[in-house]
Design a protein around this motif. Structure first.
Motif, PDB file in Angstrom:
ATOM      1  N   SER A 140      -6.180  14.582   7.871  1.00  0.00           N
ATOM      2  CA  SER A 140      -5.654  14.792   9.241  1.00  0.00           C
ATOM      3  C   SER A 140      -6.890  15.404   9.872  1.00  0.00           C
ATOM      4  N   ARG A 141      -6.787  15.631  11.083  1.00  0.00           N
ATOM      5  CA  ARG A 141      -7.893  16.235  11.711  1.00  0.00           C
ATOM      6  C   ARG A 141      -8.103  17.736  11.210  1.00  0.00           C
ATOM      7  N   GLU A 142      -7.059  18.405  10.997  1.00  0.00           N
ATOM      8  CA  GLU A 142      -7.255  19.847  10.478  1.00  0.00           C
ATOM      9  C   GLU A 142      -7.870  19.899   8.991  1.00  0.00           C
ATOM     10  N   GLN A 143      -7.364  18.664   8.329  1.00  0.00           N
ATOM     11  CA  GLN A 143      -7.915  18.699   6.922  1.00  0.00           C
ATOM     12  C   GLN A 143      -9.356  18.165   6.901  1.00  0.00           C
ATOM     13  N   ASP A 144      -9.721  17.579   7.968  1.00  0.00           N
ATOM     14  CA  ASP A 144     -11.164  16.821   8.221  1.00  0.00           C
ATOM     15  C   ASP A 144     -12.101  18.060   8.339  1.00  0.00           C
ATOM     16  N   MET A 145     -11.475  19.219   8.844  1.00  0.00           N
ATOM     17  CA  MET A 145     -12.403  20.152   9.301  1.00  0.00           C
ATOM     18  C   MET A 145     -12.355  21.384   8.099  1.00  0.00           C
ATOM     19  N   LEU A 146     -11.218  21.238   7.290  1.00  0.00           N
ATOM     20  CA  LEU A 146     -11.166  22.374   6.314  1.00  0.00           C
ATOM     21  C   LEU A 146     -11.528  21.814   4.993  1.00  0.00           C
ATOM     22  N   SER A 147     -10.820  20.707   4.462  1.00  0.00           N
ATOM     23  CA  SER A 147     -10.854  20.357   3.194  1.00  0.00           C
ATOM     24  C   SER A 147     -12.012  19.463   2.722  1.00  0.00           C
ATOM     25  N   SER A 148     -12.511  18.719   3.781  1.00  0.00           N
ATOM     26  CA  SER A 148     -13.830  18.031   3.739  1.00  0.00           C
ATOM     27  C   SER A 148     -15.047  18.628   4.022  1.00  0.00           C
ATOM     28  N   PRO A 149     -16.494  18.405   3.898  1.00  0.00           N
ATOM     29  CA  PRO A 149     -17.327  19.311   3.936  1.00  0.00           C
ATOM     30  C   PRO A 149     -17.864  19.346   5.468  1.00  0.00           C
ATOM     31  N   MET A 192       0.864  -1.280   0.073  1.00  0.00           N
ATOM     32  CA  MET A 192       0.088   0.052  -0.079  1.00  0.00           C
ATOM     33  C   MET A 192       0.778   1.356   0.004  1.00  0.00           C
ATOM     34  N   LEU A 193       0.251   2.143  -0.848  1.00  0.00           N
ATOM     35  CA  LEU A 193       1.032   3.464  -1.085  1.00  0.00           C
ATOM     36  C   LEU A 193       0.417   4.400  -0.094  1.00  0.00           C
ATOM     37  N   TYR A 194       1.085   5.713   0.229  1.00  0.00           N
ATOM     38  CA  TYR A 194       0.294   6.570   1.328  1.00  0.00           C
ATOM     39  C   TYR A 194       0.521   8.168   0.448  1.00  0.00           C
ATOM     40  N   SER A 195      -0.689   8.662   0.541  1.00  0.00           N
ATOM     41  CA  SER A 195      -0.824  10.003   0.030  1.00  0.00           C
ATOM     42  C   SER A 195      -0.928  11.230   1.122  1.00  0.00           C
ATOM     43  N   ALA A 196      -0.424  12.173   0.565  1.00  0.00           N
ATOM     44  CA  ALA A 196      -0.373  13.367   1.706  1.00  0.00           C
ATOM     45  C   ALA A 196      -0.651  14.543   0.742  1.00  0.00           C
ATOM     46  N   LEU A 197      -1.713  15.574   1.193  1.00  0.00           N
ATOM     47  CA  LEU A 197      -2.325  16.527   0.294  1.00  0.00           C
ATOM     48  C   LEU A 197      -1.624  17.891   0.691  1.00  0.00           C
ATOM     49  N   VAL A 198      -1.457  18.606  -0.371  1.00  0.00           N
ATOM     50  CA  VAL A 198      -1.061  19.907  -0.227  1.00  0.00           C
ATOM     51  C   VAL A 198      -2.514  20.858  -0.489  1.00  0.00           C
ATOM     52  N   PRO A 257     -21.729  28.276   9.277  1.00  0.00           N
ATOM     53  CA  PRO A 257     -21.493  27.077   9.082  1.00  0.00           C
ATOM     54  C   PRO A 257     -20.778  26.409  10.042  1.00  0.00           C
ATOM     55  N   ALA A 258     -20.827  25.048  10.038  1.00  0.00           N
ATOM     56  CA  ALA A 258     -20.408  24.204  11.263  1.00  0.00           C
ATOM     57  C   ALA A 258     -19.506  22.977  10.684  1.00  0.00           C
ATOM     58  N   ASP A 259     -19.007  22.249  11.607  1.00  0.00           N
ATOM     59  CA  ASP A 259     -18.471  21.132  11.469  1.00  0.00           C
ATOM     60  C   ASP A 259     -19.000  19.844  12.184  1.00  0.00           C
ATOM     61  N   HIS A 260     -19.074  18.708  11.435  1.00  0.00           N
ATOM     62  CA  HIS A 260     -19.579  17.475  11.991  1.00  0.00           C
ATOM     63  C   HIS A 260     -18.624  16.924  13.353  1.00  0.00           C
ATOM     64  N   ALA A 261     -17.469  17.126  13.329  1.00  0.00           N
ATOM     65  CA  ALA A 261     -16.436  16.939  14.283  1.00  0.00           C
ATOM     66  C   ALA A 261     -16.658  15.349  14.890  1.00  0.00           C
ATOM     67  N   ALA A 262     -16.635  14.580  13.850  1.00  0.00           N
ATOM     68  CA  ALA A 262     -16.711  13.249  13.903  1.00  0.00           C
ATOM     69  C   ALA A 262     -15.325  12.670  14.454  1.00  0.00           C
ATOM     70  N   MET A 263     -15.291  11.604  15.325  1.00  0.00           N
ATOM     71  CA  MET A 263     -14.043  11.078  15.981  1.00  0.00           C
ATOM     72  C   MET A 263     -13.011  10.756  14.988  1.00  0.00           C
ATOM     73  N   GLU A 264     -13.738  10.099  14.038  1.00  0.00           N
ATOM     74  CA  GLU A 264     -12.814   9.326  13.006  1.00  0.00           C
ATOM     75  C   GLU A 264     -12.800  10.639  11.803  1.00  0.00           C
ATOM     76  N   PRO A 265     -11.559  10.777  11.411  1.00  0.00           N
ATOM     77  CA  PRO A 265     -11.240  11.678  10.077  1.00  0.00           C
ATOM     78  C   PRO A 265     -11.734  10.802   8.886  1.00  0.00           C
ATOM     79  N   ARG A 266     -12.119  11.385   7.771  1.00  0.00           N
ATOM     80  CA  ARG A 266     -12.369  10.453   6.528  1.00  0.00           C
ATOM     81  C   ARG A 266     -11.052   9.994   5.898  1.00  0.00           C
TER      82      ARG A 266
END
Length: 544
Positions: A295-304, A50-56, A207-216
């Motif tokens: 990441s936790r930060e990306q889950d709140m910023l990059s995802s809806p 498995m390969l791993y991705s990181a987002l800019v 706007p708000a965030d779901h703040a689910a414990m598990e990031p996507r």
């Protein structure tokens, strides 16, 4: 023979136990694994090779991409690929195909994914991502739906006319309106002319965030026979399969979505998120397994997150408390892309009267692009916010009329034979709101007053409001189950329902145990959904 051996109830001779498990407290089937940390979520799965991705992601809210410097990242040991939006042309979307997998030419919100770096391990991918430099020509931003409606506002999607969309979604090219629901019922001018008391109020929800414990997270691979396997932290594996099949051209039979238990959803994992990117990277790298995780930060910023709402409600009534007219404006904040927000605004339009008989109704419910992170479904599907706007206005109008707010609601409560905002005639399935109000009145002792001074420091307050939810979901919201029997008479239960904290395994076991008159310990619920072998299920949403 002892009943524990024979599997018969000694009194009835029927299988299992004599107690109906429904309505009784049962130990949750997933409780021990969760409290001991043994539950395997999607991100706990690893695949050989498995390969791993990181987002800019974008560092500006709105701008044109003027340059992407990737040479350093490409030259690092262990890096297998660096991808930009130019590598993956095309758009995806649930109802409106407006979103590139990675930003192409323009970014529309802070945190939008721009570059994906893929490496042998996560640390290398993240280190390579930090070397990438993206430059932008910043553009004016749209900070609210109403700002996006102003003449001269920046148009965030100038190519909207090219976007593919379902017939029920009505974007307005040349504007920032991704969808507009118009309700015109009765004669609004005559309704307000008849009114003797009129109130007009405005409300706003950010706007708000779901703040689910598990990031996507999504893990995709393409096997040698062309079968695409995607593991995803999704509430809707069959929904993901449908959209992926449509947008990526993959036959449904060649695409399997696997969903383990997820660590909270709240609507935020009901749409399509990281799956297209994981698939396209895997396809570009000869089908190797690729993990894309927030990441936790990306889950709140990059995802809806949750859509914001700006609302204006004007409502009029006669002196006896009969509502004669209402004019309703909803402006839902979709952020940079549409996703579920277009259907949220559509549903709000259909529900815009609240559960009240209003003969003259004028509603405009708009989904508006802004430069916030894009929005999706969220608990209540926008109805909590829009209902607050309606209910607060009802409360204020009752006060202006010097009427008890519960009596005012009862007088105007919708019932069988009345019509909805879209002028559909309601039948007996609507229920009896007046009887419901009376029951609540008695149960909270409403007649004693809405405010009780408990002591010098504590005040106990109570109130009553009403709520209904429009049927904006499609008609194919099916679900199924497969029951098989083991040699010892116990049962295996396979469904397409995803466990996300709601206790679905236990609830399903109770249903089957009650029907077969068995003990819930003898009902074994398969705790993973795979679209090539589980039963079809529209989505694990709306509390199920």
């Amino acid at each position: 023979m002892n009943s524990s051996v024979s599997g018969k109830n000694p009194d009835t001779g029927s299988p299992g136990c004599s107690t109906n498990p429904i309505g009784t407290s049962q130990p949750r089937k997933d409780a021990k694994d969760k409290v001991h940390g043994r539950t395997r979520y999607t991100d706990d799965h690893t695949i050989p090779g498995m390969l791993y991705s990181a987002l800019v992601t974008s560092s500006v809210a709105h701008g044109m991409i003027t340059g992407i410097a990737t040479d350093k990242a490409r030259g690092m040991p262990g890096v297998r690929g660096v991808f930009t939006g130019e590598d993956f042309p095309g758009r995806v979307g649930l109802y409106l195909g407006d979103k590139p997998v990675l930003a192409v030419s323009r970014v529309r919100y802070f945190g939008e994914p721009v570059v994906a770096v893929v490496a042998d391990d996560e640390r290398t991918a993240m280190a390579a991502a930090r070397t990438i430099k993206v430059t932008y020509q910043e553009l004016p931003v749209v900070r609210s739906p109403r700002e996006g409606m102003q003449p001269g506002a920046p148009i965030l999607h100038p190519d909207m006319a090219e976007y593919v969309h379902i017939p029920d979604i009505l974007p307005l090219p040349g504007t920032n309106v991704a969808h507009h629901t118009r309700i015109r019922k009765g004669d609004i001018d005559a309704g307000f002319a008849e009114a003797q008391v009129i109130v007009e109020e405005e409300y706003a929800f950010p706007p708000a965030d779901h703040a689910a414990m598990e990031p996507r997270v999504a893990i995709a691979e393409i096997r040698a026979d062309g079968q695409v396997i995607i593991r995803s932290s999704t509430q809707s594996p069959y929904g993901v399969r449908s959209v992926m099949s449509r947008c990526m051209g993959i036959p449904p039979g060649k695409l399997t979505i696997i969903a383990a238990e997820i660590g909270g959803g709240f609507g935020g994992k009901a749409g399509i998120q990281l799956e297209p990117l994981a698939y396209l990277i895997s396809k570009a790298l000869d089908g190797r397994p690729v993990r894309v995780a927030n990441s936790r930060e990306q889950d709140m910023l990059s995802s809806p997150g949750a859509p914001g709402l700006e609302a204006r409600v004007k409502m009029g009534a006669t002196r006896d408390g009969t509502i004669t007219a209402a004019k309703v404006e909803f402006y839902f904040d979709s952020g940079g892309y549409a996703d579920y927000a277009v259907n949220v605004s559509r549903a709000a339009g259909y529900a815009s009267s609240g559960p009240y008989r209003i003969p003259n109704l004028w509603t405009d419910s708009r989904c508006v692009y802004t430069n916030h992170p894009f929005a999706t479904a969220y608990r209540g599907f926008g109805h909590i916010e829009m209902s607050y706007a309606i209910e607060r206005t009802v409360e204020i109008l009752a006060g202006k009329l010097n009427m008890d707010p519960v009596e005012f609601r009862r007088l105007n409560a919708i019932a069988a034979g009345d019509t909805t905002p879209s002028q559909d005639v309601l039948d007996a399935n609507t229920g009896d709101l007046r009887a419901c109000l009376a029951l609540v009145e008695r149960s909270i002792d409403w007649s004693s007053g809405s405010r009780t001074q408990v002591d010098a420091n504590i005040v106990r307050a109570k109130g009553i409001s009403c709520y209904w939810k429009a049927p904006a979901i499609p008609t194919f919201t099916d679900a199924g189950a497969i029951v098989t029997f083991n040699e010892d008479g116990s049962v295996n239960l396979v469904t397409g329902a995803v466990e996300m904290g709601q206790g679905i395994y236990t609830a399903l076991a109770q249903i089957v145990a009650a029907e077969l008159r068995m003990d819930t310990d003898d009902i074994h619920v398969v705790q993973e959904v795979a679209t090539d072998r589980s039963t079809h299920d529209w989505s694990s949403a709306a509390s199920r």
